[in-house]
Write an enzyme that holds these catalytic residues in place. Structure first.
Site, PDB file in Angstrom:
ATOM      1  CD  GLU B  43      63.883  44.494  12.009  1.00  0.00           C
ATOM      2  OE1 GLU B  43      64.563  43.580  11.500  1.00  0.00           O
ATOM      3  OE2 GLU B  43      63.339  44.405  13.125  1.00  0.00           O
ATOM      4  CE  LYS B 112      61.039  42.460  14.952  1.00  0.00           C
ATOM      5  NZ  LYS B 112      62.514  42.634  14.835  1.00  0.00           N
ATOM      6  CE1 TYR B 118      66.352  34.255  17.719  1.00  0.00           C
ATOM      7  CE2 TYR B 118      64.242  34.914  18.627  1.00  0.00           C
ATOM      8  CZ  TYR B 118      65.060  34.672  17.536  1.00  0.00           C
ATOM      9  OH  TYR B 118      64.582  34.884  16.270  1.00  0.00           O
ATOM     10  CB  CYS B 148      62.349  41.094  11.129  1.00  0.00           C
ATOM     11  SG  CYS B 148      63.884  40.130  11.076  1.00  0.00           S
ATOM     12  CE  LYS B 180      68.788  33.666  10.482  1.00  0.00           C
ATOM     13  NZ  LYS B 180      69.691  34.708  10.972  1.00  0.00           N
ATOM     14  CB  SER B 291     102.787  32.856  12.618  1.00  0.00           C
ATOM     15  OG  SER B 291     101.704  32.058  12.154  1.00  0.00           O
ATOM     16  N   GLY B 293     101.670  30.237   9.724  1.00  0.00           N
ATOM     17  CA  GLY B 293     100.612  29.271  10.059  1.00  0.00           C
ATOM     18  C   GLY B 293      99.336  29.553   9.278  1.00  0.00           C
ATOM     19  CB  ILE B 294      96.523  27.320   8.428  1.00  0.00           C
ATOM     20  CG1 ILE B 294      95.476  27.307   7.302  1.00  0.00           C
ATOM     21  CG2 ILE B 294      95.927  26.905   9.769  1.00  0.00           C
ATOM     22  CD1 ILE B 294      94.956  25.925   6.966  1.00  0.00           C
ATOM     23  CD  GLU B 396      94.182  29.216  17.937  1.00  0.00           C
ATOM     24  OE1 GLU B 396      95.068  28.800  17.193  1.00  0.00           O
ATOM     25  OE2 GLU B 396      93.953  30.435  18.108  1.00  0.00           O
ATOM     26  CE  LYS B 516      93.676  31.904  28.511  1.00  0.00           C
ATOM     27  NZ  LYS B 516      94.524  30.970  27.736  1.00  0.00           N
TER      28      LYS B 516
END
Lengths: 547, 547
Positions: B43, B112, B118, B148, B180, B291, B293-294, B396, B516
């Site tokens: 497409e 199309k 959405y 599509c 998907k 850091s 960290g993971i 987070e 944020k």
């Protein structure tokens, strides 16, 4: 069948998602409009507008339906019939609807037929389109209630006229844009002439994130005459008297408020957008970097006018490149505004970075200064709660002449959609005018020199904006062509007379800065294409109309 | 009327807006497919997908039409007929179209019909809907070319079948989401069973800002059997042979690539999304805060696998709260990945702020540290050009447990749409598996301890995530309910068994952190509702489903 109707027009503010509070405010206004037969509220007044993806949460729709029922029940109390905006869900689809309720019962409803899905609007995303509307009947009068976008096309109004509507009551949620009031009146006149019906255009007032609603509701007779003009920028309730005459329904109430001209309308939009954003998000006030430059001076003036001087805190954060003139101008600026003013040199932090990263130079070193100012301001904001007000303008945002996580940082921006030339115009205007409702000084709000001196970021010795950018009087028309009018480089050259090579260069800067804008705070929309929901460009994008 | 067709399926990458480069790549693939009668492209392959608001710039549409003509002309050279996606403008409207061209002429086209509007899609904003499609004719064969979204509803396919289509060639721009591929195959099977026609499902591959296209193209017979399964995550060209048999057209080519399972598919999506973003935006590599960290360890692993160890630069920026363990883990992490590693203590800058703002404490003081790390990383990024890679995860981002302009800063995020529990799963998986195409180490990518130790931001002594948040095994299902499934607090309580008061508290944190997220960088979408174009919530929002 009555020959006389008192219709109350409630030009109200709202709180998005606050179903209880909005319903209570609507009932409060209904009590004030006790002498009316019918009260008209703005589009989606119960939910707040635009509700955005809240409508995709089933519980939001369920609670809205329940709140709608409670409002309908409330009409069993004495008072005018209510014609109000809400969401109606049926067969798995949600509709943007107007409900007519009286004596505790629903008398009729309209579902919005034309769903705007351009600019900042995403209504096809969240609503299903209703059928062409039919008139509602109240006291034997056939009332057409097309909803906002429905009147920007002729099908809905024509259908209502064909089905015998005698007058049109139109609820809106129409955001402010420059010259929008004239565009609306022109369109409404075309519709009244086309249908031969009088029309009430009721808009809301208030800020919601990037959008500001200006009110400016009005009534137009079939001959195109504006019979009633309500005020802009404030809540208002007016009871209009209507009589059935030989030629149809006429509005006997004549009342004309003056609407703002340019640039006062923009200034009012900024005040209202900021005030509602700050209050709704629970901030006790704002803090901003006062640099002695025009952007921060104008932002501070808007903040003081909108919130009051005691809610505004200007911080001057000099580095070794800050001129004595800037220090003076910032201090004098704060004095004129009557707001809190602190001076916190960033020199210790800059020295720490000189030690940590000794090889830094050029733009990398300049950006460190802008970012250390942000760290300072955000620390104060986090400690005391004031929202950091961003002071960048649309010219800078367009070409990326701003430091990401530096001067771009903040919770909200009043100048986001204002080009620098508009910033100059507003500053000059405010220095000799005081807008209605403003809480700031009667006299000038910034030293004259702030307006007349050449703009500079003061991140290196003797720096001027015009070292890097063309004069704003040249730059802004180019940007307006490329951004707001979606012209090509060649079209902009024809329209502005500027050089193709210069415009191509600006286009490159514009498209390259998309990644910065994606992380910019929200700000008041004032033009046709803001850098928020209005303009949805890819970041990874190889298209250029120029070289 | 032929009884045999060789149809080439071009599972290609793209560059949004690069009309010339895309056209050249399409012709190059056509030359490789010399033995085919017909070649099918994804497409909007000529413009790139999604083109977003580029379609609203008239010059973009004009140039796309010109490039389309040049492609049509190019089919006068020997080679397969081209069936390719482009934009067609007619009578003031733009259509998402497929054009069938051969011998320098257009043989037919499909517009199309179903425009997705959405999730991340905004096609009703930029395109007009075409009529129900009719089959195109090639060599006497009637070919249906629904585009599509057209096959996610039955009207287009049924119309094609009713008008005599013999097979369906479906071009797609279908972004990766968890599971998907199974959803697509189930839907395609329903459509082939419904129409009795075989279907080619061709998807593109590659990253475009937040979206990643996984390829995974396939061919299904009317009985629902998957005859051809192309690879995921890489460009591929396959020539499929088709024969007309008694029961209709059959694909004689049988070939089945294996598709990734969980969580390898997510890891591949992250690699591809990052690689294409970094390359398209011209960065020489990435820099990130390592850091110990993971989150940063996994982000670094994805970066090394996607770009190569020489393109990744990890910087450890200890403060006085950084443990010896974290220093060791970061160092060992960089050693295992083979990437550049620097240690730059932020202590001098923290001391400077202690001096500048002596009264700072609590979260305000903690945030200063996170922001000074950002200033350090952005200075290095600005000086040397590497893009700052953000390392925050969806848990987070949901609750706002991150510092704006601090650890949230960066150009791109690979974990943006991955909850913390997914981060653990991916880390464990990558430590004992190497994905195909990965440029990183064959062995483990992070010290085992990085996975097993309790998560901490190390912004105060002894701090642990779980001081502030519930365990991620409790938090993540709550968030998935509230965000991805748009449930109410009560519904989440029923689904997860968690306490209503806890969930209400999480909902408050979630909605309060909208401001944020609005300033967060883009990142790879892997779920049904990412914090980018997928979820459009107001910032000023009073709606809560809980208390």
């Amino acid at each position: 069948m009555t020959d006389r109707l008192i219709i109350a027009l409630a030009q109200m503010n709202q709180l998005v998602g606050a179903l209880e509070a909005n319903a209570e405010a609507m009932l409060e206004v209904r009590r004030k409009a006790a002498g009316a037969d019918l009260i008209l509220y703005p589009e989606l007044q119960l939910t707040g507008y635009p509700p955005e993806d809240l409508v995709l949460k089933p519980e939001f729709v369920r609670r809205t339906m329940e709140a709608t029922e409670r409002l309908v029940d409330a009409t069993s109390e004495p008072g005018p019939a209510m014609l109000f905006g809400t969401v109606i869900a049926e067969d798995g689809a949600s509709y943007n609807a107007m409900v007519l309720a009286n004596d505790g019962k629903i008398l009729g409803r309209t579902l919005k037929h034309e769903l705007p899905n351009y600019g900042t609007f995403d209504e096809k995303r969240i609503f299903a389109a209703g059928p062409l509307p039919s008139p509602l009947e109240y006291e034997g009068v056939k009332i057409g209630v097309p909803i906002c976008e429905d009147i920007w096309w002729d099908a809905a109004c024509n259908n209502l006229a064909n089905e015998g509507a005698e007058l049109l009551l139109v609820p809106n949620g129409s955001p402010y844009e420059l010259d929008k009031d004239q565009i609306r009146q022109k369109m409404v006149r075309a519709r009244t002439l086309g249908t031969g019906l009088p029309m009430v255009y009721l808009n809301r007032v208030g800020g919601q994130d990037e959008l500001v609603f200006d009110g400016s509701s009005f009534v137009v007779h079939p001959d195109g005459e504006v019979i009633v003009q309500m005020a802009d920028w404030e809540e208002a309730l007016i009871l209009t008297e209507w009589r059935r005459e030989a030629g149809g329904w006429c509005c006997a109430t004549k009342e004309r408020d003056e609407l703002d001209g340019y640039p006062e309308d923009i200034y009012h939009a900024m005040m209202l957008g900021l005030r509602d954003y700050v209050q709704r998000n629970g901030f006790p006030g704002v803090i901003l970097g006062l640099s002695g430059g025009i952007d921060s001076a104008l932002s501070a003036a808007v903040a003081v006018d909108a919130l009051g001087a005691d809610k505004v805190w200007g911080v001057m954060m000099p580095s070794k490149y800050t001129s004595e003139e800037s220090l003076e101008d910032a201090r004098e600026n704060a004095r004129m505004l009557g707001c809190r003013h602190d001076v916190i040199p960033i020199i210790p932090a800059v020295q720490a970075f000189d030690e940590m990263l000794p090889d830094l130079k050029g733009v990398a070193a300049e950006n460190v200064q802008a970012r250390l100012r942000m760290v300072t301001l955000m620390a104060l904001s986090n400690a005391e709660g004031q929202m950091l007000l961003t002071t960048g303008n649309k010219s800078e945002m367009s070409v990326g002449y701003a430091t990401l996580y530096g001067d771009m940082a903040g919770g909200y921006s009043v100048l986001k959609d204002a080009y620098k030339t508009t910033v100059f115009a507003l500053s000059k205007w405010r220095n000799s005018n005081k807008p209605s409702g403003a809480l700031g000084p009667d006299g000038p709000v910034m030293p004259e020199r702030v307006i007349t001196k050449p703009p500079t970021a003061e991140l290196r010795p003797g720096q001027k904006d015009q070292d890097t950018l063309p004069p704003y009087s040249v730059l802004d028309p180019i940007l307006e062509g490329l951004v707001d009018k979606e012209m090509s480089v060649k079209e902009v050259a024809l329209a502005t007379g500027s050089d193709v090579a210069l415009i191509s260069n600006i286009e490159r800067m514009l498209l390259r800065a998309e990644y910065k804008r994606r992380q910019a705070p929200p700000g008041v929309k004032i033009g046709a294409r803001n850098f928020g929901r209005d303009r949805r460009y890819p970041i990874s994008n190889f298209f250029r109309t120029g070289a």
